[in-house]
Scaffold this active site. Structure first.
Site, PDB file in Angstrom:
ATOM      1  N   SER A  64      -6.412  -2.574   1.392  1.00  0.00           N
ATOM      2  CA  SER A  64      -6.595  -2.273  -0.033  1.00  0.00           C
ATOM      3  C   SER A  64      -6.909  -3.509  -0.859  1.00  0.00           C
ATOM      4  CB  SER A  64      -5.365  -1.558  -0.598  1.00  0.00           C
ATOM      5  OG  SER A  64      -5.205  -0.292   0.003  1.00  0.00           O
ATOM      6  N   SER A 117     -11.222   9.510  -2.117  1.00  0.00           N
ATOM      7  CA  SER A 117     -11.389   8.419  -1.150  1.00  0.00           C
ATOM      8  C   SER A 117     -12.744   8.508  -0.473  1.00  0.00           C
ATOM      9  CB  SER A 117     -10.270   8.459  -0.105  1.00  0.00           C
ATOM     10  OG  SER A 117      -8.999   8.256  -0.702  1.00  0.00           O
ATOM     11  N   GLU A 131       0.806  -1.222   0.000  1.00  0.00           N
ATOM     12  CA  GLU A 131       0.000   0.000   0.000  1.00  0.00           C
ATOM     13  C   GLU A 131       0.843   1.277   0.000  1.00  0.00           C
ATOM     14  OE1 GLU A 131      -3.909  -0.425   2.322  1.00  0.00           O
ATOM     15  OE2 GLU A 131      -2.532  -1.702   3.434  1.00  0.00           O
ATOM     16  N   ASN A 167     -10.972   0.166   9.447  1.00  0.00           N
ATOM     17  CA  ASN A 167      -9.738   0.755   8.923  1.00  0.00           C
ATOM     18  C   ASN A 167      -9.420   1.997   9.737  1.00  0.00           C
ATOM     19  OD1 ASN A 167      -7.768   2.043   7.349  1.00  0.00           O
ATOM     20  ND2 ASN A 167      -8.650   1.302   5.435  1.00  0.00           N
ATOM     21  N   GLU A 185     -14.783  -5.213   8.461  1.00  0.00           N
ATOM     22  CA  GLU A 185     -13.487  -4.811   8.997  1.00  0.00           C
ATOM     23  C   GLU A 185     -13.517  -3.329   9.340  1.00  0.00           C
ATOM     24  OE1 GLU A 185     -10.523  -5.534   6.047  1.00  0.00           O
ATOM     25  OE2 GLU A 185     -11.234  -3.974   4.697  1.00  0.00           O
TER      26      GLU A 185
END
Length: 326
Positions: free
Chosen positions: A165, A298, A15, A289, A287
């Site tokens: 990612s 984004s 990443e 982040n 999940e």
């Protein structure tokens, strides 16, 4: 006197380039009239600050300082945009804490816990947070495909346990594909999590510290052209990210409350984003982040914009939260 802010970018994983893009955006939007802002590149080979004239200045890891034109710069705060290790798994957080330097992401244990998908899901299940059925595999384990399928069914997802990612992830439809998918995940991490397929709408919810309160942002719906929200879908335009999501107000409220609950349970701070799938009418956690992408395109910046929060305010508040909580 202006505070010196190091924008951390790069990292040690696949990443790296994505993190650089996030870091450059943060560097651009942090208010220069309020802070002295520096770009701090972190890689396995070197740590350095790059100035606007593209000169490199080596960072002293003993105290996280840098010398520029005979002037020693000591940083008052680090804005952490490193995806993966060492910025998302707690390593850089622990290092900075020992030096007494605040940083914008969650603290070291909270970051390590949320980065480990298996451990994070296990903790949240104890609080009634729904998630997919799962099966764990470690490097070197003997693989019994029948046992895995009995537990999670087909199709299923095979993921690197500690990666972001969508690196090291596969959708497995047939038993014959299982071992190859696990081998693919093991290229990114020595731990694998295999999850049952959840059929439903995928959504993402940013949760931030805003005006001194834990605040869920407008929900984003993920519509991918691919089998799942993989790397190409995330970064190469092969998906739609619709904010606000095309779900009912009731469902939006439900998943936002769930995201805020997770933020509080895990004792997170700063800028975070959690992923869910609405399965059988209920949000199932995928999940969390703790160092999400922060480019203008984004998801979390899109959500902030929908909430009327500009990037300068978003990033400034993250710095203020870090400075005030240390």
């Amino acid at each position: 006197m202006k505070k010196n802010i190091a924008v951390l970018m790069g990292g040690y994983t696949s990443e790296f380039e994505i993190s650089i893009k996030s870091g450059e955006v943060v560097y651009q939007y942090l208010p220069k009239e309020k802070y002295n802002v520096y770009r701090a590149y972190i890689s396995k080979d070197e740590w350095f600050v790059k100035t606007d004239d593209n000169e490199k200045h080596v960072i002293d890891p003993a105290n996280f300082s840098v010398q520029i034109n005979d002037k020693y710069i000591h940083f008052d705060c680090a804005f952490n945009t490193i995806h993966g290790t060492p910025g998302e798994d707690g390593l850089i957080q622990a290092y900075l804490q020992t030096l007494g330097i605040p940083q914008t992401a969650s603290d070291y244990y909270q970051s390590a816990l949320s980065f480990n998908k298996r451990d994070c899901i296990s903790v949240l299940k104890a609080y009634g947070i729904k998630s997919a059925d799962n099966f764990f595999v470690n490097k070197g384990d003997s693989i019994n495909v029948d046992d895995i399928i009995t537990k999670v069914g087909l199709p299923c997802f095979v993921k690197a346990n500690r990666a972001g990612s969508s690196f090291g992830i596969s959708k497995v439809k047939k038993a014959s594909e299982m071992k190859e998918a696990i081998a693919h995940s093991l290229k990114e991490d020595d731990e694998v999590i295999i999850e049952s397929f959840l059929d439903g709408i995928e959504v993402s919810v940013g949760v931030i510290n805003h005006n001194g309160k834990i605040t869920a942002l407008p929900v984003t719906e993920i519509v991918t052209e691919n089998e799942f929200f993989d790397y190409e879908a995330k970064y190469l335009g092969q998906s739609q990210e619709i904010t606000p999501a095309r779900i009912s107000d009731e469902d939006a409220s439900k998943v936002k409350k769930q995201a805020e609950k997770i933020f509080k349970i895990l004792k997170l701070k700063g800028l975070t984003r959690s992923e869910f799938i609405f399965h059988n009418g209920e949000p199932h956690f995928i999940e969390c982040n703790t160092c999400p992408g922060l480019t203008e395109a984004s998801i979390l910046p899109q959500q902030a914009k929908a909430a009327g929060i500009g990037l300068t305010q978003l990033f400034d508040e993250a710095v203020e939260t870090a400075l005030n909580s240390f």
